[in-house]
Write an enzyme that holds these catalytic residues in place. Sequence first.
Site, PDB file in Angstrom:
ATOM      1  N   HIS A  67       0.820  -1.215   0.000  1.00  0.00           N
ATOM      2  CA  HIS A  67       0.000   0.000   0.000  1.00  0.00           C
ATOM      3  C   HIS A  67       0.855   1.267   0.000  1.00  0.00           C
ATOM      4  CE1 HIS A  67       0.255   0.016   4.561  1.00  0.00           C
ATOM      5  NE2 HIS A  67       0.284   1.317   4.330  1.00  0.00           N
ATOM      6  N   ASP A 112       0.160  -7.719   1.641  1.00  0.00           N
ATOM      7  CA  ASP A 112       0.537  -6.298   1.681  1.00  0.00           C
ATOM      8  C   ASP A 112       2.063  -6.222   1.732  1.00  0.00           C
ATOM      9  OD1 ASP A 112       0.517  -3.565   1.802  1.00  0.00           O
ATOM     10  OD2 ASP A 112      -0.163  -3.433   3.876  1.00  0.00           O
ATOM     11  N   SER A 208       4.218   3.025   7.922  1.00  0.00           N
ATOM     12  CA  SER A 208       3.870   1.926   7.026  1.00  0.00           C
ATOM     13  C   SER A 208       5.082   1.476   6.222  1.00  0.00           C
ATOM     14  CB  SER A 208       2.768   2.367   6.057  1.00  0.00           C
ATOM     15  OG  SER A 208       1.538   2.505   6.699  1.00  0.00           O
TER      16      SER A 208
END
EC number: 3.4.21.-
Length: 262
Positions: A67, A112, A208
Amino acid sequence: MVLISVLANLLILQLSYAQKSSELVIGGDECNINEHRFLVALYNSRSRTLFCGGTLINQEWVLTAAHCERKNFRIKLGIHSKKVPNEDEQTRVPKEKFFCLSSKNYTLWDKDIMLIRLDSPVSNSEHIAPLSLPSSPPSVGSVCRIMGWGRISPTKETYPDVPHCANINLLEYEMCRAPYPEFGLPATSRTLCAGILEGGKDTCRGDSGGPLICNGQFQGIASWGDDPCAQPHKPAAYTKVFDHLDWIQSIIAGNTDASCPP
């Protein structure tokens, strides 16, 4: 209609963490300048804003979250302070990007992960060195290290100049599944659950793609969590690196048709 509702809720939770892509570790302290030589920063090429972290796994490859994919970004290595550059900082751009499926098909509990080949190899230096892939899976109860330039307040747009680090615990996967019954997360997953159950320490927006290091081994990639961050009984999820070893090693070896574990 139920399926549409579930998919909509999944998207909202995905976006809540992706939007946290500019936050820092909450409840941590400034990392020692020598403890994160493998930590890289992903920057928007135009705005020059830091939006994700990543991990250098050898001189030519970086591992981060799917992402974190953007059209135009640069990868900075050897960085500590965003304002005072180290003499050995290096900047690269992606030469190739590899996903288990595609950047649009990852889910909250699976795939992910993004493997990036740099446009040219980097050299080891005082502030740059890769982190080895794990030799064994992690154990629940392990103490894990998180790090990044993400937001340092769960509710305020407060960003640090230097990366922050904190220690959290590896928890049972159910501890990440139970707080979100509306999302219908599966009973098993290729993600790790980590945090502090009483709250106060967590990855957040901007962290992230950064590493989860358990007992000295690179075990997870920061994927998603609650917003606000660091809330009691709402730990965060990390893509399990060990489960993707064959895929990672196959891609690096040149087998670009390799598939991720089902």
